[in-house]
Scaffold this motif. Structure first.
Motif: not given
Length: 234
Positions: A191-211
């Motif tokens: 489950x943490x791997x799945x959520x990490x994939x979401x977080x990584x994809x978000x960073x790829x699209x937005x390039x923002x750390x604080x969200x």
């Protein structure tokens, strides 16, 4: 800087910042007898996370000679970051509900006795409550883990813009973040791997750390708060 020395320096940085510390941590946890005390759950994340954050920033700036702005490459504001953090948190909880329905009965999910012990002590000692929901959660847990995540991503993405490479880096990073939570059983790893994939994809699209930090704080903090309020009293 030539590509080959730059690649070598990036690999050294990843070893020093991520792979060696995580490897030592996993080896320690596997061989550990018993569980962390409530004081350990306060002390270790804060000290280890705080020192590690400083090391990451120094290596990024002076060893790799890369700008810290890599962690926030697009323009933004704290309010916009918070908005995205809230949306990510909502999505994490949707995933949480779906995972409990689909995966909980299939995977091993041991009780987190360390968190339970900390929670019970926090009820008796408000100072532990303040420390955990303050610097421990914000610095030792959320900011540290998200900084490691985006450091891995931004370091490895520099070597190719190919979508396959980008996705491979996301997968590798997510697996690392999942397996470092080995003590949470196969359910926690997946489950943490799945959520990490979401977080990584978000960073790829937005390039923002604080969200990512805001979402991490809210996701973990709300779950612990719910346990504090609903776990039966002795």
């Amino acid at each position: 800087m030539n590509a080959k020395p730059k690649f070598l320096k990036s690999i050294i940085a990843i070893l020093v910042i991520v792979l060696i510390p995580y490897g030592v941590f996993l080896a320690f946890r596997i061989g550990q007898q018993g569980v962390f005390s409530a004081q350990d759950m306060i002390r270790y994340p804060l000290v280890f996370g705080g020192i590690s954050i400083l090391i990451v920033l120094l290596i990024k700036r002076y060893f790799l000679q890369e700008p810290l702005s890599d962690f926030n490459k697009t323009g933004g504001s704290w309010s916009n970051d918070l908005k995205w953090g809230l949306l990510l948190t909502a999505f994490y909880f949707i995933l949480f509900a779906l995972e409990r329905i689909s995966l909980r009965s299939l995977l091993n999910s041991p009780s987190n006795m360390e968190l339970l012990g900390l929670m019970l002590e926090m009820r008796e000692k408000p100072i532990l409550l303040l420390l955990w929901f303050g610097p421990v959660l914000w610095i030792g847990v959320a900011f540290y883990e998200e900084l490691i995540r985006v450091f891995l991503l931004s370091s490895l993405w520099k070597f190719s813009k190919n979508l396959r490479w980008i996705l491979a880096v996301i997968l590798i990073t997510s697996l690392i973040m999942g397996f470092v939570h080995w003590n949470q059983g196969s359910y926690g790893i997946v489950t943490i791997t799945i959520k990490s994939f979401v977080a990584c994809w978000f960073f790829y699209k937005k390039r923002r750390l604080m969200p990512l930090v805001y979402a991490h704080v809210l996701y973990d903090g709300l779950q612990v708060a719910q346990l504090l309020l609903t776990y039966p009293q002795d």
